[in-house]
Enzyme design. Structure first.
Site, short mmCIF file in Angstrom:
data_model
loop_
_atom_site.label_atom_id
_atom_site.label_comp_id
_atom_site.label_asym_id
_atom_site.label_seq_id
_atom_site.Cartn_x
_atom_site.Cartn_y
_atom_site.Cartn_z
N CYS A 201 0.86 -1.18 0.00
CA CYS A 201 0.00 0.00 0.00
C CYS A 201 0.90 1.23 0.00
CB CYS A 201 -0.87 0.00 1.25
SG CYS A 201 -2.19 1.24 1.18
N LYS B 66 -12.48 -4.62 2.11
CA LYS B 66 -11.91 -3.80 3.17
C LYS B 66 -12.82 -2.60 3.37
CE LYS B 66 -7.78 -1.21 4.38
NZ LYS B 66 -6.44 -0.77 3.94
N TYR C 106 -3.06 -9.04 16.24
CA TYR C 106 -1.99 -8.51 17.10
C TYR C 106 -1.88 -9.33 18.39
CZ TYR C 106 -2.52 -4.72 13.79
OH TYR C 106 -2.60 -4.00 12.63
N LYS D 74 -11.92 -7.52 6.13
CA LYS D 74 -11.32 -6.66 7.15
C LYS D 74 -12.20 -5.45 7.42
CE LYS D 74 -7.44 -3.62 7.54
NZ LYS D 74 -6.44 -2.90 6.85
N SER E 131 -6.63 -3.32 14.48
CA SER E 131 -6.08 -2.61 15.63
C SER E 131 -7.13 -2.19 16.66
CB SER E 131 -5.29 -1.40 15.14
OG SER E 131 -6.11 -0.55 14.37
N ARG F 128 -10.89 7.80 3.62
CA ARG F 128 -10.65 6.74 2.62
C ARG F 128 -11.97 6.21 2.03
NH1 ARG F 128 -5.44 6.51 3.91
NH2 ARG F 128 -4.64 5.61 5.87
C1 PBG Z 1 -3.55 0.30 4.77
C2 PBG Z 1 -3.86 -0.58 5.91
C3 PBG Z 1 -4.60 -0.24 7.04
C4 PBG Z 1 -4.65 -1.36 7.85
C5 PBG Z 1 -3.94 -2.35 7.20
N1 PBG Z 1 -3.47 -1.85 5.99
C6 PBG Z 1 -5.15 1.06 7.48
C7 PBG Z 1 -6.08 1.84 6.71
O1 PBG Z 1 -6.68 1.44 5.73
O2 PBG Z 1 -6.21 2.98 7.14
C8 PBG Z 1 -5.36 -1.41 9.16
C9 PBG Z 1 -4.99 -2.49 10.05
C10 PBG Z 1 -5.44 -2.32 11.45
O3 PBG Z 1 -6.25 -1.44 11.81
O4 PBG Z 1 -4.99 -3.12 12.26
N2 PBG Z 1 -2.27 0.14 4.31
#
Ligand code: PBG
Length: 327
Positions: free
Chosen positions: A120, A200, A318, A253, A279, A222
């Site tokens: 990304c 996602k 995690y 996700k 997260s 986003r």
């Molecule tokens: C984008 C990406 C994100 C996460 C994984 N890859 C963040 C986003 O889209 O803002 C989030 C993972 C998480 O919240 O643990 N590269």
């Protein structure tokens, strides 16, 4: 005389009988542990919003990777925090980028552990968006989908050349799987699989991650490229496109508010499926456990079992390092 009805409590009351009829079992084989790698030496910087998670310099990442391997975790997922960001996200696809160097070190020093890389631009672009920006006709800026594809392909290629065992595109750009697949194939990397973040969602649960990866968008959000949490049919369409473009594994996700999507995706596509226990899901558990409101180990096992029961094969979490000890 009436026949008695099924009385499950007879089976449930005894731990051994419970084991015999258990439908879902968690294994360390299912776990992927994400890591955040940054420049420097001897760095182990706590992420305030994710207790127990650190930004690591490569030397410390290698130590953690060794531990992951020792715990039996099959693979880790790498996110990079570059020293400098720019509009074209140059560090995302530089041979000397932080992720590329981390891959080489781990592949050399920690034999037998697989490395998956997040593909990304958001951690590397000065805008913090997952793609490069262009001026929109009516004024303002927007993500340039097609210009981004080329940079994502270059990133994936540089990761694979650095030894990544699998690449995981998460930018949600249309056509990203196809662009990456052709770049890999044209460079003799046909054997490197793709795990696509297919469904996602634009989620509030990513907030702590953006702290950890220092990747929050500088302006806007986003929502133009990530999905609306209200949509399920659309997730199936997104997944179908990635499958046609040649993804090996599909991903949903976040996980917890989207168990129905996991279940549908598994039954409609029957492909290996990863769920990202993101997260915010992690940090909520940590916060409640710290306050003494829940039993952390019990809740984590319950959450991961639930995600697996819904249909996920791969659990990106995690909690992986901590929970592996209990499996
Ligand atoms: C984008 C990406 C994100 C996460 C994984 N890859 C963040 C986003 O889209 O803002 C989030 C993972 C998480 O919240 O643990 N590269």
């Amino acid at each position: 005389m009436e026949f008695p009805v099924y009385r499950p409590r007879r089976l449930r009351a005894n731990e051994n009988l419970r084991r015999l009829i258990r439908e879902t079992s968690l294994s360390v084989d299912n776990l992927v542990m994400p890591f955040f790698v940054r420049e420097g030496k001897g760095i182990r910087k706590a992420v305030a919003s994710m207790p127990g998670i650190f930004q690591l310099s490569i030397d410390n990442l290698v130590k953690e990777a060794r531990l992951a391997k020792k715990l039996g975790i099959p693979a880790i997922l790498l996110f990079g925090i570059p020293a400098k960001k720019d509009e074209q996200a140059g560090q995302a696809y530089s041979d000397n980028g932080i992720v590329q160097r981390a891959c080489r070190e781990i592949k050399e020093k920690v034999k037998g552990l697989s490395v998956i890389t997040d593909v990304c631009l958001c951690e590397f672009s000065s805008s913090g968006h997952c793609g490069v920006l262009k001026r929109r006709g009516g004024g303002g800026m927007e993500v340039d989908n097609d210009a981004t594809l080329e940079l994502l392909a270059l990133s994936a290629l540089s990761h694979a050349e650095a030894g990544a065992d699998m690449v995981a595109p998460s930018a949600m750009m249309d056509g990203q799987v196809k662009a990456i697949r052709s770049a890999l194939d044209q460079n003799d990397l046909q054997s490197v699989p793709i795990m696509a973040y297919s469904a996602k969602y634009a989620s509030g649960f990513y907030a702590p991650f953006r702290d950890a990866a220092e990747s929050a968008p500088k302006s806007g959000d986003r929502k133009s490229y990530q999905m609306d949490p209200a949509n399920a049919d659309e997730a199936m369409r997104e997944i179908r496109l990635d499958v046609r473009e040649g993804t090996d594994i599909i991903m949903v996700k976040p996980a917890l508010a989207y168990l129905d999507i996991i279940k549908r995706a598994k039954s409609e596509f029957g492909l290996p499926l990863a769920a990202y226990n993101v997260s915010g899901e992690y940090s909520m558990v940590k916060a409640a456990a710290k306050a003494g409101w829940i039993d952390e180990k019990r809740v984590v096992l319950e959450i991961l079992t639930g995600i697996k029961r819904a249909g996920a094969d791969i659990l990106i979490t995690y909690h992986a390092m901590e929970i592996a000890k209990h499996l």
